[in-house]
Design a protein around this motif. Structure first.
Motif, PDB file in Angstrom:
ATOM      1  N   ARG A  91      -6.150 -20.642  -2.996  1.00 30.16           N
ATOM      2  CA  ARG A  91      -5.023 -20.081  -2.230  1.00 30.16           C
ATOM      3  C   ARG A  91      -3.913 -19.627  -3.163  1.00 30.16           C
ATOM      4  O   ARG A  91      -3.314 -18.559  -2.969  1.00 30.16           O
ATOM      5  CB  ARG A  91      -4.498 -21.118  -1.229  1.00 30.16           C
ATOM      6  N   ARG A  92      -3.624 -20.440  -4.185  1.00 32.60           N
ATOM      7  CA  ARG A  92      -2.561 -20.066  -5.140  1.00 32.60           C
ATOM      8  C   ARG A  92      -2.925 -18.793  -5.888  1.00 32.60           C
ATOM      9  O   ARG A  92      -2.060 -17.939  -6.138  1.00 32.60           O
ATOM     10  CB  ARG A  92      -2.309 -21.215  -6.117  1.00 32.60           C
ATOM     11  N   LYS A  93      -4.187 -18.633  -6.250  1.00 27.17           N
ATOM     12  CA  LYS A  93      -4.614 -17.433  -6.971  1.00 27.17           C
ATOM     13  C   LYS A  93      -4.453 -16.186  -6.102  1.00 27.17           C
ATOM     14  O   LYS A  93      -4.038 -15.127  -6.580  1.00 27.17           O
ATOM     15  CB  LYS A  93      -6.070 -17.575  -7.421  1.00 27.17           C
ATOM     16  N   LEU A  94      -4.771 -16.314  -4.815  1.00 26.38           N
ATOM     17  CA  LEU A  94      -4.588 -15.178  -3.904  1.00 26.38           C
ATOM     18  C   LEU A  94      -3.114 -14.801  -3.780  1.00 26.38           C
ATOM     19  O   LEU A  94      -2.766 -13.614  -3.711  1.00 26.38           O
ATOM     20  CB  LEU A  94      -5.161 -15.521  -2.534  1.00 26.38           C
ATOM     21  N   LEU A  95      -2.247 -15.795  -3.771  1.00 30.67           N
ATOM     22  CA  LEU A  95      -0.811 -15.537  -3.642  1.00 30.67           C
ATOM     23  C   LEU A  95      -0.227 -14.898  -4.896  1.00 30.67           C
ATOM     24  O   LEU A  95       0.884 -14.356  -4.860  1.00 30.67           O
ATOM     25  CB  LEU A  95      -0.070 -16.841  -3.332  1.00 30.67           C
ATOM     26  N   ASP A  96      -0.974 -14.948  -6.004  1.00 34.73           N
ATOM     27  CA  ASP A  96      -0.513 -14.340  -7.258  1.00 34.73           C
ATOM     28  C   ASP A  96      -0.989 -12.899  -7.428  1.00 34.73           C
ATOM     29  O   ASP A  96      -0.678 -12.275  -8.450  1.00 34.73           O
ATOM     30  CB  ASP A  96      -0.998 -15.173  -8.453  1.00 34.73           C
ATOM     31  N   LEU A  97      -1.721 -12.366  -6.471  1.00 34.62           N
ATOM     32  CA  LEU A  97      -2.218 -10.993  -6.595  1.00 34.62           C
ATOM     33  C   LEU A  97      -1.049 -10.001  -6.680  1.00 34.62           C
ATOM     34  O   LEU A  97      -0.047 -10.157  -5.986  1.00 34.62           O
ATOM     35  CB  LEU A  97      -3.089 -10.623  -5.398  1.00 34.62           C
ATOM     36  N   PRO A  98      -1.177  -8.970  -7.529  1.00 36.51           N
ATOM     37  CA  PRO A  98      -0.135  -7.930  -7.568  1.00 36.51           C
ATOM     38  C   PRO A  98      -0.160  -7.098  -6.291  1.00 36.51           C
ATOM     39  O   PRO A  98      -1.226  -6.781  -5.765  1.00 36.51           O
ATOM     40  CB  PRO A  98      -0.534  -7.082  -8.787  1.00 36.51           C
ATOM     41  N   LEU A  99       1.009  -6.754  -5.789  1.00 29.43           N
ATOM     42  CA  LEU A  99       1.109  -6.080  -4.495  1.00 29.43           C
ATOM     43  C   LEU A  99       2.227  -5.047  -4.547  1.00 29.43           C
ATOM     44  O   LEU A  99       3.348  -5.349  -4.953  1.00 29.43           O
ATOM     45  CB  LEU A  99       1.402  -7.119  -3.409  1.00 29.43           C
ATOM     46  N   THR A 100       1.906  -3.823  -4.140  1.00 30.32           N
ATOM     47  CA  THR A 100       2.913  -2.767  -3.988  1.00 30.32           C
ATOM     48  C   THR A 100       3.035  -2.449  -2.503  1.00 30.32           C
ATOM     49  O   THR A 100       2.038  -2.137  -1.850  1.00 30.32           O
ATOM     50  CB  THR A 100       2.502  -1.499  -4.753  1.00 30.32           C
ATOM     51  N   LEU A 101       4.243  -2.555  -1.971  1.00 37.45           N
ATOM     52  CA  LEU A 101       4.453  -2.369  -0.535  1.00 37.45           C
ATOM     53  C   LEU A 101       4.837  -0.935  -0.208  1.00 37.45           C
ATOM     54  O   LEU A 101       5.666  -0.328  -0.886  1.00 37.45           O
ATOM     55  CB  LEU A 101       5.550  -3.315  -0.040  1.00 37.45           C
ATOM     56  N   ARG A 102       4.212  -0.389   0.840  1.00 41.65           N
ATOM     57  CA  ARG A 102       4.544   0.946   1.323  1.00 41.65           C
ATOM     58  C   ARG A 102       4.645   0.931   2.841  1.00 41.65           C
ATOM     59  O   ARG A 102       3.914   0.207   3.503  1.00 41.65           O
ATOM     60  CB  ARG A 102       3.502   1.982   0.887  1.00 41.65           C
ATOM     61  N   ARG A 103       5.540   1.750   3.353  1.00 37.59           N
ATOM     62  CA  ARG A 103       5.692   1.897   4.799  1.00 37.59           C
ATOM     63  C   ARG A 103       5.000   3.183   5.256  1.00 37.59           C
ATOM     64  O   ARG A 103       5.016   4.191   4.552  1.00 37.59           O
ATOM     65  CB  ARG A 103       7.173   1.967   5.195  1.00 37.59           C
ATOM     66  N   PHE A 104       4.416   3.118   6.442  1.00 36.49           N
ATOM     67  CA  PHE A 104       3.777   4.279   7.051  1.00 36.49           C
ATOM     68  C   PHE A 104       4.258   4.415   8.487  1.00 36.49           C
ATOM     69  O   PHE A 104       4.462   3.423   9.186  1.00 36.49           O
ATOM     70  CB  PHE A 104       2.247   4.128   7.030  1.00 36.49           C
ATOM     71  N   ASP A 105       4.435   5.663   8.911  1.00 39.70           N
ATOM     72  CA  ASP A 105       4.816   5.927  10.292  1.00 39.70           C
ATOM     73  C   ASP A 105       3.592   5.869  11.192  1.00 39.70           C
ATOM     74  O   ASP A 105       2.442   6.018  10.739  1.00 39.70           O
ATOM     75  CB  ASP A 105       5.464   7.310  10.416  1.00 39.70           C
ATOM     76  N   ALA A 106       3.813   5.689  12.488  1.00 33.55           N
ATOM     77  CA  ALA A 106       2.726   5.770  13.452  1.00 33.55           C
ATOM     78  C   ALA A 106       2.087   7.150  13.387  1.00 33.55           C
ATOM     79  O   ALA A 106       2.776   8.164  13.337  1.00 33.55           O
ATOM     80  CB  ALA A 106       3.253   5.491  14.859  1.00 33.55           C
ATOM     81  N   GLY A 107       0.756   7.188  13.368  1.00 35.23           N
ATOM     82  CA  GLY A 107       0.048   8.462  13.293  1.00 35.23           C
ATOM     83  C   GLY A 107      -0.164   8.974  11.887  1.00 35.23           C
ATOM     84  O   GLY A 107      -0.770  10.034  11.698  1.00 35.23           O
ATOM     85  N   GLN A 108       0.279   8.236  10.889  1.00 38.47           N
ATOM     86  CA  GLN A 108       0.175   8.679   9.495  1.00 38.47           C
ATOM     87  C   GLN A 108      -1.074   8.104   8.851  1.00 38.47           C
ATOM     88  O   GLN A 108      -1.415   6.937   9.056  1.00 38.47           O
ATOM     89  CB  GLN A 108       1.414   8.230   8.716  1.00 38.47           C
ATOM     90  N   ASP A 109      -1.779   8.925   8.088  1.00 41.01           N
ATOM     91  CA  ASP A 109      -2.948   8.464   7.352  1.00 41.01           C
ATOM     92  C   ASP A 109      -2.526   7.588   6.177  1.00 41.01           C
ATOM     93  O   ASP A 109      -1.585   7.918   5.449  1.00 41.01           O
ATOM     94  CB  ASP A 109      -3.760   9.634   6.833  1.00 41.01           C
TER      95      ASP A 109
END
Length: 315
Positions: A91-109
């Protein structure tokens, strides 16, 4: 078929879907995805470019960003553990994964068919679907994905997308580089098994959807979708087993079930009039769980949930 008792609330209420009205989002979605006059190439040109999440706050952008990423990775761990328990170290290893957050609008690919991918997409907030557009411009929704899902985990091995991934509501997506996931799964076989299990369960859900579209009546298909959705929402702590957010328009439900919107609307009205469900303001309430399950021919075994995840009583 097993009789299914209403699932009970588990997990934590902090894993909430964004509270949005879907009217404007639905119109954007139809404009982008349902227009019969536009080709796939035109749809691709119209797709918007995603926006990086603005994490600037008065408490400091770096600290807030770390908190957001940790919170969203907790959703991944929580979802994986609805199917299999993981040791604390994994579980700790999964929580250390690198993550980049992006927002998408409804209907957006989020990812389009034919694209080569170098990262996996974690659904952090919102409702996401896999879909394909056929030659005459009509859309078939292939699956629905909730917070904690990685709907394109298969892209680790099959990098060119053979379908599109789109946001049905405003969504936050966490992008995880393929190489980071590969490194993690090679070093920790339990995590590798957990992801492999997820893909097998997705295949099980595909089979159930195929049976529904091929052999179930329209009312049974609609009822089955409702049973599946509220059961999965309960498993991740977003429902009490009686009511949940269902931010789908009727055309989107029709696209998921292979029905025309007119026919779907007629059969949905019959289900409501039978006193099985109430659907109002993007909120689904089950009034007669046993009756809904009987109409749907619903047996949750194909979801392969841990017994405590949804508290489904087969008696």
């Amino acid at each position: 078929m097993h009789q299914v008792a209403p699932p009970q609330l588990t997990g934590t209420a902090r894993f909430l879907m964004p509270t949005t009205t879907f009217g404007r989002g639905a119109s954007r979605c139809r404009a982008v995805l349902l227009s019969r006059s536009r080709s796939r190439r035109q749809l691709a040109r119209k797709a918007k470019t995603s926006r990086v999440v603005d994490t600037v706050t008065s408490d400091g952008p770096a600290q807030q960003e770390r908190m957001d990423k940790h919170h969203y990775l907790e959703r991944l761990v929580f979802k994986l553990e609805t199917h299999v328990s993981l040791p604390a170290a994994e579980r700790r290893k999964l929580l250390d994964l690198p993550l980049t957050l992006r927002r998408f609008d409804a209907g957006q690919d989020i990812v389009r068919e034919g694209e080569l991918t170098k990262q996996c997409c974690l659904v952090a907030e919102g409702l996401v679907c896999r879909y394909k557009i056929v030659g005459d411009g009509l859309r078939q929704i292939l699956s629905l994905h909730l917070p904690g899902d990685i709907p394109d985990i298969h892209s680790l091995l099959v990098e060119r997308m053979d379908h599109s991934l789109g946001a049905l509501t405003p969504a936050v997506i966490g992008l995880i580089p393929h190489e980071a996931v590969r490194t993690l799964t090679r070093a920790h076989y339990r995590i590798s098994e957990a992801f492999w299990r997820e893909t097998l369960i997705e295949a099980s859900i595909y089979r159930e959807w195929m049976v529904g579209i091929g052999r179930r009546s329209a009312p049974s298909r609609i009822a089955h979708l409702f049973c599946e959705f509220i059961t999965k929402m309960t498993a991740i702590g977003l429902s009490d087993g009686v009511t949940c957010t269902l931010p789908l328009t009727q055309p989107e439900i029709a696209d998921a079930l292979g029905l025309s919107t007119v026919h779907m609307n007629k059969k949905l009205r019959e289900i409501r009039e039978a006193g099985l469900v109430r659907l109002r303001a993007n909120r689904l309430t089950v009034l007669d769980w046993k009756g809904l399950c009987e109409l749907a021919d619903f047996d949750p075994d194909y979801l392969h949930l841990q017994p405590e995840a949804a508290k489904i009583d087969p008696q």
